[in-house]
Design an enzyme around this catalytic site. Structure first.
Site, PDB file in Angstrom:
ATOM      1  N   VAL A  53       0.835  -1.207   0.000  1.00 35.29           N
ATOM      2  CA  VAL A  53       0.000   0.000   0.000  1.00 35.29           C
ATOM      3  C   VAL A  53       0.869   1.257   0.000  1.00 35.29           C
ATOM      4  O   VAL A  53       0.587   2.221  -0.714  1.00 35.29           O
ATOM      5  CB  VAL A  53      -0.995  -0.009   1.176  1.00 35.29           C
ATOM      6  N   CYS A  54       1.947   1.240   0.775  1.00 32.29           N
ATOM      7  CA  CYS A  54       2.833   2.416   0.833  1.00 32.29           C
ATOM      8  C   CYS A  54       3.453   2.692  -0.532  1.00 32.29           C
ATOM      9  O   CYS A  54       3.548   3.844  -0.953  1.00 32.29           O
ATOM     10  CB  CYS A  54       3.924   2.206   1.878  1.00 32.29           C
ATOM     11  N   THR A  55       3.869   1.636  -1.222  1.00 36.13           N
ATOM     12  CA  THR A  55       4.464   1.816  -2.543  1.00 36.13           C
ATOM     13  C   THR A  55       3.448   2.426  -3.502  1.00 36.13           C
ATOM     14  O   THR A  55       3.747   3.392  -4.209  1.00 36.13           O
ATOM     15  CB  THR A  55       4.985   0.473  -3.082  1.00 36.13           C
ATOM     16  N   LEU A  58       2.869   6.225  -2.413  1.00 32.31           N
ATOM     17  CA  LEU A  58       3.957   7.158  -2.698  1.00 32.31           C
ATOM     18  C   LEU A  58       4.240   7.264  -4.192  1.00 32.31           C
ATOM     19  O   LEU A  58       4.578   8.342  -4.682  1.00 32.31           O
ATOM     20  CB  LEU A  58       5.205   6.798  -1.891  1.00 32.31           C
TER      21      LEU A  58
END
Length: 160
Positions: A53-55, A58
């Site tokens: 999810v972070c990838t 961002l």
């Protein structure tokens, strides 16, 4: 533990080490909240480098970075990993805004988003040019993120 700052309140000050990848050069330096004053700041707290999810989050913000810049805003990402991890993450995904290392989670605690034993809650704070929180989103589970359209609309509202 402190609660997240509410819209209309001052954002907690901080200084954190960070890395910014420009071209293929990684510049490491300290980032101070006071240096962001004068223009809006999108402060993105994310749980971990190179996680699914972070990838996605961002990378989407990097893709829309010109949109944020057109609204006069800068973007900083903050997570508990160290600068080496941030640099690998930025290089792998061509992330084009500073990633700051809150390795002891002191800033996550100051912003009221630290989760003991788990890290931090995925959160976004939009600050105006004076360092006042104008909008915030603190996720309960962190499995989704605030999309660029939402952030751009909040930034545009600062100009009205």
């Amino acid at each position: 533990m402190p609660k997240p700052p509410e819209p209309g309140s001052r954002a907690p000050e901080f200084t954190l080490p960070g890395v910014l990848l420009e071209e293929d050069i990684a510049e490491r330096r300290d980032y101070r909240l006071t240096e962001a004053k004068g223009s809006p700041l999108v402060l993105v707290f994310y749980p971990g480098d190179d996680t699914a999810v972070c990838t996605k989050q961002l990378c989407s913000y990097t893709s829309d970075l010109d949109r944020f810049k057109d609204l006069g805003a800068t973007v900083w990402g903050v997570s508990p990993q160290d600068l080496d991890s941030h640099e690998r993450f930025a290089r792998k995904h061509r992330l084009a805004f500073p990633l700051l290392a809150d390795t002891d989670r002191a800033i996550a605690r100051a912003y009221g988003i630290a989760v003991p034993g788990l890290g931090l809650r995925r959160s976004v704070f939009i600050l105006d040019g004076d360092g006042t929180v104008r909008w915030k989103h603190v996720a309960l589970a962190g499995l989704t993120f605030q999309h660029s359209d939402t952030l751009a609309a909040q930034l545009a509202a600062l100009r009205d």
